[in-house]
Structure formats: C-alpha cells, structure tokens
Design a protein around this motif. Structure first.
Motif, short mmCIF file in Angstrom:
data_model
loop_
_atom_site.label_atom_id
_atom_site.label_comp_id
_atom_site.label_asym_id
_atom_site.label_seq_id
_atom_site.Cartn_x
_atom_site.Cartn_y
_atom_site.Cartn_z
N GLU A 28 0.83 -1.21 0.00
CA GLU A 28 0.00 0.00 0.00
C GLU A 28 0.87 1.25 0.00
OE1 GLU A 28 -3.53 -2.34 2.46
OE2 GLU A 28 -2.26 -0.88 3.48
N TRP A 29 1.95 1.22 0.74
CA TRP A 29 2.89 2.35 0.75
C TRP A 29 3.48 2.55 -0.64
CZ3 TRP A 29 8.29 1.68 0.02
CH2 TRP A 29 9.06 2.84 0.20
N ILE A 58 -6.84 10.41 -4.36
CA ILE A 58 -7.40 9.28 -5.09
C ILE A 58 -8.23 9.78 -6.26
CG2 ILE A 58 -9.05 7.35 -4.96
CD1 ILE A 58 -6.37 6.78 -3.62
N ARG A 59 -9.02 10.80 -6.06
CA ARG A 59 -9.86 11.35 -7.14
C ARG A 59 -9.00 12.00 -8.22
NH1 ARG A 59 -14.95 13.72 -3.48
NH2 ARG A 59 -15.95 11.65 -3.22
N ALA A 60 -7.93 12.67 -7.82
CA ALA A 60 -7.02 13.24 -8.82
C ALA A 60 -6.39 12.12 -9.65
CB ALA A 60 -5.94 14.06 -8.12
N PHE A 61 -6.03 11.04 -9.00
CA PHE A 61 -5.46 9.88 -9.68
C PHE A 61 -6.47 9.28 -10.67
CE2 PHE A 61 -5.20 5.16 -9.55
CZ PHE A 61 -4.01 4.98 -10.22
N TYR A 93 -11.87 0.87 -3.97
CA TYR A 93 -10.76 -0.05 -4.23
C TYR A 93 -9.41 0.66 -4.10
CZ TYR A 93 -7.40 -2.94 -6.72
OH TYR A 93 -6.28 -3.67 -7.06
N PHE A 94 -9.27 1.80 -4.75
CA PHE A 94 -7.97 2.47 -4.74
C PHE A 94 -7.65 3.10 -3.38
CE2 PHE A 94 -8.38 2.25 -9.42
CZ PHE A 94 -7.17 1.63 -9.68
N GLY A 99 -3.96 2.13 1.13
CA GLY A 99 -3.86 2.15 2.59
C GLY A 99 -4.71 3.22 3.25
N TYR A 100 -5.61 3.85 2.48
CA TYR A 100 -6.49 4.89 3.03
C TYR A 100 -7.79 4.23 3.49
CZ TYR A 100 -3.31 7.98 0.40
OH TYR A 100 -2.21 8.63 -0.11
#
Length: 603
Positions: A28-29, A58-61, A93-94, A99-100
C-alpha cells in the motif's frame, strides 16, 4: 521494516497474520508513491489543486486513469446532462489499495451504490480481515451473482473493482480461484496481484471450521498463495536474471523469509546480495519471525530455521575473523548466537530454556574461536584480568565468564595452543593449572634438548621464566585459596626438578661431565647417591609424569658422562649399579632400546 511491523501494532492477530498485514502495508505504501507520481506526471489533468487530503489524491489519480471515460461523478456539476461515470467502486478499491482505509469506509457509507457493502467493509477493516462466517457468506453470494452475470459487452471494465472488493471480504478459496481463472488479465502488476491475495487470505480457525465447511467457504490461506507462487521457477520472476531481486522480493511478501534469505545468500554475483542476506537474517532473527517464514512444503522445525540464519551470519563473520578484524567478527558472531536463541528474547533472557541453551552453546563456541586468534584474549578480556574486555557484554556473570574461560583453556590445550592456555589460566587466577601447562611444555623442551634439537634450550629458558612470573603473580594474588597454594607448591617443585635437569644437560653439552654427574646424583627424585642404601625404591610413585618423561634421556646422559670420567674410588661403579637397578625395575615402561643397550655395556 514493514513486515515486522516496527512502529505499529496489529492487535488480536497471530504472528503470521501480523506479517501478512505488514506485507500488505508495504504494498500500500508503494502504491501511494505510484499515485503521487501519476498525479505529478499530469498535474493539469489530475487537477489536484491545493488539496492535500487522501480522498482528493485518489480522485485526482482517477481523473488521470479514467480520462477517456467521460465526466466522473465527483466532478459532475449538472446532473441533467449525460449521467456521469459512477466511480464508487474505483474510489473504494484504490483507497484500500493505497492504505487509506478510513477514506474507503467514508466513500462506502456515503454512496447509495455501496450501501450494502459499507457494513461488510467496516467489519473487514476493524477485524483486520477476520470477518464472521455470516459476512463471508454474504460477500460470497454477491461474488456468485456477479460471476454469473459475466463481463457483458459494453459493460465498463472498471466495474470489476466491485467483484475484487467482495472477493476480498469473502476470502473464499473457490471464489478467488474462479475469479482469477475467468478474468486472467485482472491485474496489471505482480504487486496488485499480491496485494489482492494478501488482503483476501484468512487464518483457518478451528472455532469457525464447522460453519465454514457447511457453507462451502473454505478460506483462502497463506499456504495457498505460497503454493501458487512456488509453481513457477525463480527465472520466471527475475526474467532470466534481468531483475534478480524480484524473486526474493516476492518470497518476502508471501512470508517465505527463510527461502528468500537462502536464495540471496547463494546469489554471489557482482552485486554481492549475500551481504543483504546476512543483514536481513539478523533483522528477522532478532524479531524472532524466521520460524513463521519457512514457506510451504518445507518440513523444518523452529530450531532448523534459526540454525540456517545462524549459519549465514556466522559464515559472514568468519570472513572478518580470517582477515584479523576481530571486532567485527565478534559483532556478527554475537548476532549468530542470538539467532540460535530466538533473537531479541535471548538478549533479555526471555526465551525458553531450549533457546537459552542453544544461544549459550553457540556463543561459547564462537567466542572461543575469537579467543584463540592473535589478539583475541586482549579483545575479550582486556589488558589484564578478565573483566575489562568485550566478554562481559555477553557474559555478565563472573562465574559464567570463569567457567567459559576454563573450558576455552582446556580446548587450547587439546589443540596444542599451550601459550594461550597458560595466558587464559593466568587471567582467571588458575595459577596451578597455568604452571601445570608450563611444566608440560618445559618437559617437552627438555626432551627436545636431549635429542639435540636446536630450539629446545631457548624454548626451555622462556618457559622457566614464564613459570617464575606465574609464581610471582600468584604470591601476591588475593584470588588464590589455601588449596590453590598447595597445588601451586606442587607445580613449583616440578618446575624446579625440570630446571635442574635442564642445567645438567647444559653442563654435559659444555663438556663439564664431572659437574653434570654430580648434579645428577644430587637429584633426590632418582635416588642415585652411591652413599645411600641399595634398598629398592619406586622412584616414580610420587614423580610427576612431566619429570618421568625426562628420566630415560637423563640416564643416558649420565652414562655417557661416566664414559669420560675415571672411576678412582668405585663411586661410578656404584652409580652405574643403581642406574641398572632402576632400569631393570622399570622394564614395563618400554624405554628406548639404546638405553637398555647402554646399561648392558656398562654392566
């Protein structure tokens, strides 16, 4: 560091599952680094702005990842237009993959699409994956439903994330195997594949085994993952050696730490990964987790795993020993012994009795190796005594140190390292034992001198000096008891007897035959005085073996001296008679044949 969980605690899980959680955290890291790199590679498209929250990242990704799918739901401003792309399952999922966990739960709880999934996810996060059989059954039924529907034409591929998430919650071997069989291209990287497997696997507890069996929910276990990975040769993972560290990396992440270490230790190419094997061994052994990382199909006990690590560390330390770097050799040897004792617990005395015994035995063996090297005594014992060197760090009790040193001195004697034996005995305060060794060596040197060996005399002189120094030290030592002093006195008599024999040999070699004969007759231990009675005396009854060894040569020297001296009053004849009687009464000792011949000629 991630595997052993330094800086974090995993409550209510076994040691093995704690390692699994640690491996998952590492992946996750790594994924967090990946999404940040992705965002930074296309900042305009990612549109992160000044936001620093995990969900915003995550949303930017996802803006970059799903750029060809249209407007995403979290960016839609006018819902009357074309419906935006629902990214609920992608976000959950992401978030988990990175790890969030709190953000994943937040998205699930706030989304209508994941309303039924939210409590399942919350339980999975809270229990570190150990969900109840009811929760697993619910997730399994949802997986079955999705797998029956199949991947319909026009169905967006990213909906598969929902299937992955339910499969993780379910943790069922049958569902996971079917998912991978039906969707072989589900994972782009080995890291994604491993994270999914590590997230889905369970421990098979006997408490829930009946429920699991009844429902057909046989859990996916660590052994299943290890067996699958081990089907492929190392070259498959390393791309025939192009990426040599990928295979041991996979082994470590699948909690096969011992095979990983053994693989690295054998890879002795230009990169020298055996050095890494040594230090990884020390780390894992110190945390006491090597027995958990033996791997599938390995019939190896706890001590076998520790012994493997000990061997790797010890061999590396021996390189420094051979090169004369005793300080570093000591450090690695101490770590090797600790590995045998279970790691950190052996340092603080919390290991079980067998572990403590194993550590103590190995430590003594390795410290003895160092002690026998040039400079070893100085390093371990300091400039004097036995309490100023490094030894006290590993044996804090004075009695333990004393016993160890006495055993080491004995080993020195067995190996013929007499000088070291004497030095160690002196350090311990065992002066009588030190003198006994000096006398043994002096006896050998005197015998060598009798056979005209060149180094005999110089060696003998040095030994007499050493013996005198021991006597002087013992005289002022507070450690010598009354019993010790009696033993020292006995050894002092032997030292003086051997010194007298040496003096006779010197006189004989200098041609002073009369003086040599006079000194020989004066020796009280042989009873050769012609003025004394001819009563048979067993001269060897109270004679030290070290002095006894010199008697045959001494008698030959005396007879040779008499060949060069005139017998004016019958004294020599009387001495010859006593020598003949002495030899005759000791025929069973198998003395040299030339002595018997010499006696026969004199008679």
């Amino acid at each position: 560091q991630a595997l052993v969980g330094e800086g974090s605690t995993h409550r209510n899980v076994s040691r093995k599952m704690s390692l699994v959680v640690g491996a998952r955290r590492h992946l996750e890291w790594g994924h967090e680094k990946y999404i940040i790199e992705t965002i930074n590679s296309q900042p305009a498209l990612a549109a992160l702005g000044g936001s620093v929250g995990n969900l915003q990242k995550i949303r930017a990704f996802l803006r970059v990842r799903l750029r060809d799918h249209g407007v995403l739901d979290f960016d839609a401003s006018d819902l009357r237009r074309q419906p935006p792309v629902d990214t609920t399952w992608q976000q959950i999922y992401f978030c988990l993959r990175t790890g969030y966990y709190d953000e994943a739960r937040q998205v699930a709880q706030s989304s209508r699409a994941a309303y039924n999934f939210a409590p399942l996810l919350a339980e999975w996060i809270t229990t570190n994956g150990a969900v109840s059989s009811e929760t697993a059954l619910t997730a399994s039924e949802e997986c079955e439903k999705m797998l029956r529907m199949g991947d319909r034409p026009g169905r967006p591929g990213y909906d598969r994330k929902k299937l992955l998430l339910y499969a993780i919650i379910c943790g069922c071997r049958r569902q996971i195997d079917r998912l991978l069989k039906d969707l072989p291209t589900l994972f782009n990287t080995i890291e994604d594949f491993l994270w999914f497997k590590l997230s889905a696997l369970r421990e098979y507890s006997s408490a829930s085994s009946s429920n699991v069996a009844n429902e057909g929910l046989v859990p996916y276990m660590l052994e299943d993952l290890q067996n699958y990975l081990n089907k492929f040769e190392p070259s498959y993972y390393t791309k025939s050696g192009k990426d040599p560290l990928v295979y041991p990396y996979i082994l470590l992440l699948s909690i096969q730490s011992l095979p990983a270490i053994l693989y690295l230790s054998k890879e002795v190419g230009e990169e020298g990964y055996h050095v890494d094997a040594v230090h990884i061994s020390i780390t894992l052994a110190d945390h006491g987790i090597l027995p958990e990382g033996v791997g599938s199909g390995q019939k190896m006990g706890v001590m076998d795993a520790c012994a493997e690590a000990d061997s790797i560390i010890r061999q590396y330390g021996s390189i420094y020993l051979r090169n004369g770097n005793l300080d570093l050799a000591l450090e690695y040897y101490a770590q090797a012994a600790a590995a045998m004792g279970g790691g950190e617990v052996s340092w603080i005395g919390q290991g079980n009795a067998d572990q403590q015994r194993q550590r103590s035995s190995m430590l003594k063996q390795l410290l003895t190796e160092i002690l026998l090297r040039d400079g070893g005594i100085q390093l371990l014992l300091g400039p004097s005594g036995m309490g100023e060197g490094e030894l006290k760090k590993y044996m804090m009790d004075w009695r333990s140190r004393q016993q160890f040193l006495l055993e080491a001195a004995h080993r020195c004697q067995e190996a013929g390292l007499y000088d070291k034996s004497v030095e160690i005995h002196k350090r311990v305060g065992a002066f009588a034992m030190a003198l006994q060794t000096v006398n043994k060596c002096l006896s050998d040197a005197v015998c060598a001198l009798a056979h005209n060996m060149l180094d005999g005399e110089s060696r003998a002189v040095a030994l007499i000096q050493s013996g005198n120094e021991i006597l002087e030290t013992a005289r002022y030592s507070s450690e010598a008891s009354v019993q010790d002093k009696d033993l020292i006195s006995e050894q002092q008599i032997i030292l003086r007897q051997l010194e007298a024999i040496l003096h006779i040999y010197r006189l004989a070699r200098a041609g002073q035959t009369v003086d040599a004969l006079r000194e020989t007759i004066k020796l009280p231990c042989l009873h050769l005085d012609p003025q004394s009675s001819n009563v048979s005396v067993d001269v060897f009854r109270n004679l030290s073996p070290h002095v006894q060894a010199c008697v045959p040569d001494l008698l030959k020297v005396a007879l040779n001296c008499m060949d060069n001296v005139r017998d004016t009053d019958g004294t020599l004849r009387a001495v010859k008679s006593k020598i003949a009687n002495l030899v005759a009464s000791n025929m069973s000792r198998n003395w040299p044949q030339d002595l018997y011949q010499k006696v026969a000629q004199c008679i």
